[in-house]
Design a protein around this motif. Structure first.
Motif, PDB file in Angstrom:
ATOM      1  N   THR A 193       0.807  -1.357  -0.023  1.00 37.95           N
ATOM      2  CA  THR A 193      -0.069   0.126   0.180  1.00 37.95           C
ATOM      3  C   THR A 193       0.950   1.404  -0.109  1.00 37.95           C
ATOM      4  O   THR A 193       0.526   2.098  -0.702  1.00 37.95           O
ATOM      5  CB  THR A 193      -0.996  -0.008   1.189  1.00 37.95           C
ATOM      6  N   PHE A 194       1.998   1.261   0.691  1.00 36.55           N
ATOM      7  CA  PHE A 194       2.865   2.400   0.812  1.00 36.55           C
ATOM      8  C   PHE A 194       3.642   2.510  -0.476  1.00 36.55           C
ATOM      9  O   PHE A 194       3.643   3.693  -1.038  1.00 36.55           O
ATOM     10  CB  PHE A 194       3.851   2.253   1.887  1.00 36.55           C
ATOM     11  N   MET A 195       4.135   1.521  -1.138  1.00 30.66           N
ATOM     12  CA  MET A 195       4.633   1.650  -2.401  1.00 30.66           C
ATOM     13  C   MET A 195       3.767   2.202  -3.259  1.00 30.66           C
ATOM     14  O   MET A 195       4.299   2.824  -4.356  1.00 30.66           O
ATOM     15  CB  MET A 195       5.510   0.159  -2.769  1.00 30.66           C
ATOM     16  N   LEU A 196       2.498   1.780  -3.356  1.00 28.17           N
ATOM     17  CA  LEU A 196       1.619   2.133  -4.434  1.00 28.17           C
ATOM     18  C   LEU A 196       1.269   3.540  -4.040  1.00 28.17           C
ATOM     19  O   LEU A 196       1.060   4.251  -5.354  1.00 28.17           O
ATOM     20  CB  LEU A 196       0.228   1.229  -4.250  1.00 28.17           C
ATOM     21  N   ARG A 197       1.300   3.817  -2.958  1.00 31.58           N
ATOM     22  CA  ARG A 197       1.081   5.369  -2.738  1.00 31.58           C
ATOM     23  C   ARG A 197       2.119   6.259  -3.130  1.00 31.58           C
ATOM     24  O   ARG A 197       2.144   7.351  -3.961  1.00 31.58           O
ATOM     25  CB  ARG A 197       0.969   5.460  -1.160  1.00 31.58           C
ATOM     26  N   ILE A 198       3.490   5.961  -3.155  1.00 31.70           N
ATOM     27  CA  ILE A 198       4.842   6.361  -3.630  1.00 31.70           C
ATOM     28  C   ILE A 198       4.508   6.374  -5.312  1.00 31.70           C
ATOM     29  O   ILE A 198       4.803   7.300  -5.634  1.00 31.70           O
ATOM     30  CB  ILE A 198       5.956   6.056  -3.163  1.00 31.70           C
ATOM     31  N   ILE A 199       4.191   5.434  -5.629  1.00 33.02           N
ATOM     32  CA  ILE A 199       4.330   5.515  -7.093  1.00 33.02           C
ATOM     33  C   ILE A 199       3.255   6.188  -7.797  1.00 33.02           C
ATOM     34  O   ILE A 199       3.527   6.931  -8.504  1.00 33.02           O
ATOM     35  CB  ILE A 199       4.087   3.849  -7.754  1.00 33.02           C
ATOM     36  N   PHE A 200       2.029   6.089  -7.428  1.00 32.72           N
ATOM     37  CA  PHE A 200       0.863   6.749  -7.873  1.00 32.72           C
ATOM     38  C   PHE A 200       1.218   8.174  -7.536  1.00 32.72           C
ATOM     39  O   PHE A 200       0.532   9.229  -8.462  1.00 32.72           O
ATOM     40  CB  PHE A 200      -0.353   6.103  -7.499  1.00 32.72           C
ATOM     41  N   ALA A 201       1.507   8.725  -6.449  1.00 26.44           N
ATOM     42  CA  ALA A 201       1.519  10.180  -5.993  1.00 26.44           C
ATOM     43  C   ALA A 201       2.729  10.776  -6.555  1.00 26.44           C
ATOM     44  O   ALA A 201       2.845  12.053  -6.650  1.00 26.44           O
ATOM     45  CB  ALA A 201       1.574  10.387  -4.517  1.00 26.44           C
ATOM     46  N   GLN A 202       3.539   9.813  -6.990  1.00 29.55           N
ATOM     47  CA  GLN A 202       5.005  10.347  -7.529  1.00 29.55           C
ATOM     48  C   GLN A 202       5.730  11.369  -6.824  1.00 29.55           C
ATOM     49  O   GLN A 202       6.196  12.500  -6.915  1.00 29.55           O
ATOM     50  CB  GLN A 202       4.679  11.298  -8.987  1.00 29.55           C
ATOM     51  N   GLY A 203       5.896  11.061  -5.475  1.00 26.21           N
ATOM     52  CA  GLY A 203       6.547  11.894  -4.521  1.00 26.21           C
ATOM     53  C   GLY A 203       7.049  11.150  -3.181  1.00 26.21           C
ATOM     54  O   GLY A 203       6.962   9.895  -3.082  1.00 26.21           O
TER      55      GLY A 203
END
Length: 188
Positions: A46-56
């Motif tokens: 979930t954290f990694m997806l948040r990082i990838i989709f938010a690009q930040g």
């Protein structure tokens, strides 16, 4: 008793009750190793997806990676380090306590981790939840060139794991066990 003291007593009572319930829940999760690690994996994805989709939040991701690497190294390291004991013996200062055998004729001593599995899981889960929360604050989204951070983390991981594996080979310990040996009935 005035109103402020009564409110403070109620707050302390609620806080103590919450802490007891939280600790009881933690204690009830202790024997369930696989579900705990699956839950951690879901949180990490979930954290990694948040990082990838938010690009930040690459600095937050890097910080979490370094912290998890540190926890993993503590999990792999014995509580009583043979290298430290070797140094103390050379200086004439010996400490009593269990240690890993360093020679073939020494008696077997079990591997005791510096960081137990439950504390490893608990610390990793807390850090991941905190990292997820950090991604909701824009002031923590510092502009960095993420490929450099990724390459630095990979280099750091390879070098530290190489050193750890060399340490494991030198002092002949394996931090993972396959469980108790199973014996079968013989037909006699």
């Amino acid at each position: 008793m005035n109103m402020e003291e009564n409110g403070e007593v109620n707050l302390n009572a609620y806080q103590a009750a919450f802490h007891r319930k939280y600790q009881a829940w933690l204690d009830s999760t202790t024997p369930h190793v696989t579900p705990r690690w699956i839950a951690f994996g879901v949180l990490l994805i979930t954290f990694m997806l948040r990082i990838i989709f938010a690009q930040g939040w690459y600095i937050v991701c890097y910080g979490l990676g370094i912290y998890l690497l540190n926890l993993f190294l503590a999990f792999l390291t014995p509580k009583f380090d043979p290298a430290l004991e070797e140094e103390l013996e050379m200086e004439g200062q010996t400490e009593e306590g269990p240690s890993l055998p360093t020679k073939a004729d020494e008696e077997f001593r079990p591997f005791i981790r510096r960081l137990p599995e439950f504390k490893f899981w608990y610390s990793a889960t807390k850090a991941t939840v905190i990292s997820i929360v950090c991604t909701f604050f824009t002031f923590l989204d510092l502009p960095v060139f993420w490929p450099i951070l990724l390459m630095y983390f990979i280099l750091l991981f390879v070098l530290t794991m190489k050193r750890q594996i060399q340490h494991m080979l030198r002092y002949r310990y394996l931090p993972f066990t396959t469980g108790k040996k199973q014996y079968t009935k013989s037909n006699k």
